[in-house]
Design an enzyme around this catalytic site. Structure first.
Site, mmCIF file in Angstrom:
data_model
loop_
_atom_site.group_PDB
_atom_site.id
_atom_site.type_symbol
_atom_site.label_atom_id
_atom_site.label_comp_id
_atom_site.label_asym_id
_atom_site.label_seq_id
_atom_site.Cartn_x
_atom_site.Cartn_y
_atom_site.Cartn_z
ATOM 1 N N TYR A 183 1.027 -1.555 0.274
ATOM 2 C CA TYR A 183 -0.256 -0.013 -0.091
ATOM 3 C C TYR A 183 0.904 1.353 0.025
ATOM 4 O O TYR A 183 1.443 1.485 1.131
ATOM 5 C CB TYR A 183 -1.219 0.290 1.177
ATOM 6 C CG TYR A 183 -1.849 1.286 1.324
ATOM 7 C CD1 TYR A 183 -2.254 0.718 0.034
ATOM 8 C CD2 TYR A 183 -2.042 1.555 2.345
ATOM 9 C CE1 TYR A 183 -4.228 1.810 0.507
ATOM 10 C CE2 TYR A 183 -3.427 2.778 2.148
ATOM 11 C CZ TYR A 183 -4.143 2.530 1.550
ATOM 12 O OH TYR A 183 -4.949 3.177 1.563
ATOM 13 N N HIS A 237 -3.852 3.837 -4.962
ATOM 14 C CA HIS A 237 -5.062 4.058 -3.537
ATOM 15 C C HIS A 237 -4.701 5.630 -2.487
ATOM 16 O O HIS A 237 -4.721 5.940 -2.262
ATOM 17 C CB HIS A 237 -3.957 3.984 -2.504
ATOM 18 C CG HIS A 237 -3.399 2.164 -2.714
ATOM 19 N ND1 HIS A 237 -5.054 1.181 -2.821
ATOM 20 C CD2 HIS A 237 -2.388 1.330 -3.245
ATOM 21 C CE1 HIS A 237 -3.997 -0.060 -3.250
ATOM 22 N NE2 HIS A 237 -2.691 -0.254 -3.430
HETATM 23 MG MG MG Z 1 -8.029 0.598 -4.887
#
Ligand code: MG
Length: 431
Positions: A183, A237
């Site tokens: 992430y 993200h």
């Molecule tokens: Mg996504």
């Protein structure tokens, strides 16, 4: 008996006969609403709703899973929604959806939509079981033979990413999402490194200039090693500021992406108009959306290419079908979100919609351990980059209720989770 009363009684009998002949089915009521929260023995935060009807043995299952707020969803359904639904006619799906939605006055919240989605999926499950059809047949029938899915490849460095994309290609996947380092990966400054505030944040820090340099280089490398055929995807993200997002879309153009996902945080989606003016990199957005006010303008203005809402966060099969119809009119495609926290019922609801909509683009991959297939018979199979249901009436999935209740939800650990990313000065970077 007066002649008038006799005529009235005869008309009532005729009306009843007609209803039975036309429908062939006895009137139905929602007899009970059960909430089944379960970890499934794997730390999941799953919440299922089982709607039992007045017809013995006829029930439907829906997903209300919300990994970040499961306990609140359980309470809301048990204490509020279940009492409203019990006694109602499960055939009236749209009416129950609408009346549930306005009953709380405030709407489009995540928890409200979880409850609506579970209701909606369970009622479609019931209706399709009653019709003796898999749900996709009731929704108009298949327009494709299978549902294409994209896999997730990651790696600590470029070579590891190449190896992991290649593994999926060898399994038959045509679409692979490539990330580097999890992430926010590719944009992180290592813990303690760089110029840090005195006595301040020392953890891994996101820096968008690092990201804008590293990720295009990764895709340059992937194309050089893997060729032009594989369809590549990437998830930002939502970590970029708007102008950096515009720049990133331009820098990714040479790599012919299938899509770049979540390039902007939901608060800044108006900037998609700017991106569309200057870049041909296809844009996907929507997994955090809960309101039509978020996705409808992006679709109708043709400034995204794929809408990626989670079916259990927008209102179930009914809402997903409406979104798909809007997409069809404006040349946008669907890419329903999955994510590792998602459950087999939501996956199947998305699958049935996918099989019937011309605007289908792709579905996100999600796979489950063998014990989940035992706990929930009918869970989709994944083979060679496609998702398969089983063709049974309804959604085609069941749940071993007793076993599930022996695997209760685990308490959420306190503290930050993966959604918390900070910059060099310690401030939150919006997902
Ligand atoms: Mg996504």
């Amino acid at each position: 008996m007066l002649r008038r009363d006799f005529t009235r009684a005869a008309l009532l009998i005729a009306a009843e006969r007609y209803a039975r002949a036309a429908k062939g089915l006895a009137p139905l009521k929602i007899a009970e609403v059960r909430v089944i929260p379960t970890s499934a023995g794997h730390h999941y935060q799953w919440v299922f709703v089982k709607i039992l009807t007045s017809e013995p043995g006829l029930y439907g299952i829906g997903s209300a899973s919300n990994v970040h707020n499961a306990a609140a969803v359980v309470t809301a359904i048990r204490e509020n929604y279940a009492k409203f639904w019990t006694g109602k006619d499960p055939d009236r799906i749209e009416d129950l959806w609408q009346s549930t939605n306005v009953r709380t006055y405030w709407r489009n919240s995540a928890i409200q939509n979880n409850a609506l989605s579970a209701l909606d999926m369970a009622l479609w499950d019931i209706k399709a079981k009653r019709a003796g059809m898999p749900l996709y047949d009731l929704l108009g029938g298949k327009v494709r033979d299978a549902v294409a899915i994209y896999a997730h490849a990651d790696g600590r460095d470029r070579d590891e990413v190449v190896d992991n994309v290649r593994k999926y290609m060898e399994e038959g996947y045509r679409h692979v999402r490539a990330q580097m380092g999890g992430y926010g990966g590719g944009g992180m400054i290592a813990p303690g490194k760089g110029s840090r505030p005195r006595d301040g944040f020392q953890g891994p820090a996101f820096d968008e200039d690092v990201y804008l340099n590293e990720i295009p280089k990764l895709f340059d490398y992937l194309r050089a090693k893997l060729g032009a055929e594989v369809k590549l995807l990437h998830d930002v993200h939502e970590h970029l500021t708007p102008t950096a997002a515009v720049e990133f879309a331009k820098r990714m153009e040479p790599y012919r992406m299938f899509f770049v996902e979540d390039i902007l945080p939901p608060e800044q989606i108006d900037w998609f108009r700017r991106i569309k003016q200057v870049s041909t990199t296809p844009m996907a957005m929507g997994e955090i959306f809960t309101s039509p006010r978020e996705y409808a303008p992006l679709i109708s203005e043709r400034v995204i290419d794929f809408v990626r809402c989670r079916v259990s966060q927008v209102g179930g099969v009914t809402a997903a079908r409406k979104i798909a119809a809007l997409c069809e009119d404006f040349g946008v495609r669907t890419a329903w979100q999955e994510g590792g926290d998602n459950d087999p019922v939501n996956q199947l609801a998305a699958y049935h919609v996918d099989l019937t909509i011309p605007a289908f683009g792709i579905q996100e991959e999600n796979h489950f351990p063998a014990s989940v297939h035992e706990l929930m018979p009918g869970t989709c199979e994944l083979r060679g980059g496609y998702l398969y249901g089983n063709g049974q009436p309804g959604l085609g999935v069941d749940i071993d209720e007793k076993a599930a209740l022996k695997l209760p939800l685990e308490p959420m650990p306190p503290g930050d989770n993966w959604t918390t990313v900070r910059g060099m000065d310690g401030a939150i970077v919006n997902p």
